[in-house]
Design an enzyme around this catalytic site. Sequence first.
Site, PDB file in Angstrom:
ATOM      1  CG  ASP A  71      -8.281   1.907 -12.885  1.00 34.21           C
ATOM      2  OD1 ASP A  71      -8.050   0.544 -13.467  1.00 34.21           O
ATOM      3  OD2 ASP A  71      -7.589   2.311 -12.443  1.00 34.21           O
ATOM      4  CB  SER A  72     -11.329  -1.826  -9.022  1.00 38.24           C
ATOM      5  OG  SER A  72     -11.286  -2.914 -10.073  1.00 38.24           O
ATOM      6  CG  PHE A 154     -11.541 -11.642 -10.164  1.00 36.49           C
ATOM      7  CD1 PHE A 154     -10.899 -10.638 -10.566  1.00 36.49           C
ATOM      8  CD2 PHE A 154     -13.046 -11.629  -9.940  1.00 36.49           C
ATOM      9  CE1 PHE A 154     -11.851  -9.399 -10.685  1.00 36.49           C
ATOM     10  CE2 PHE A 154     -13.734 -10.615 -10.034  1.00 36.49           C
ATOM     11  CZ  PHE A 154     -13.216  -9.518 -10.172  1.00 36.49           C
TER      12      PHE A 154
END
Length: 198
Positions: A71-72, A154
């Site tokens: 999770d970032s 992105f």
Amino acid sequence: MKKIIIASNNEHKIIEIKEILSQFPFEVVSLKDANINIDVEETGSTFMDNAYLKANEIYKIADGNMVLADDSGLSVESLNGAPGVFSARFAGVHGDTKANNEKLLYLLGGAKDEQRKAKFVCAMVLIVDEDNVIKVQGEVCGTITSEFRGDEGFGYDPLFFIKEYNKTFAQMSKQEKNAISHRGRALNKLKDELKKLM
């Protein structure tokens, strides 16, 4: 060959992880490759909580394969750490990168340089088996620009500026970004832990 199932269908993320883990004798596959169609609700209050939630849920149905979840997100100091765990859905719709970036630019409109300090955080959990759970975290500090710069990457990459390189993440080559990114740093820590298991 043992598999590592990446608990994600984000193609950009999967490509980055495959490149960084290419030295290991594991087949790195996405959820789609593994025919797993499950959407784990991210209810944790930290990146690490969410990474573990995802890894654990997928591991239950992974046929004994290893599962890697991350999770970032982005944490902006002057916004009390926002967008934080809500990075992917900051503007309301999950994965609407354009809207997320525009909201960030709007909130920082007129902000001075010292109010633009930010960091990318990546928490990773690799469940090797029931007795071996590896948890690592990588961070990289930068600032938020006042306009979009670059076409690579992105997410928030076109707004995340690294002073030492005089570039945003979106202006860097994959190699440059992987060498210093939060995900690259977390994966390097993960590689060190994996070597101990080999």
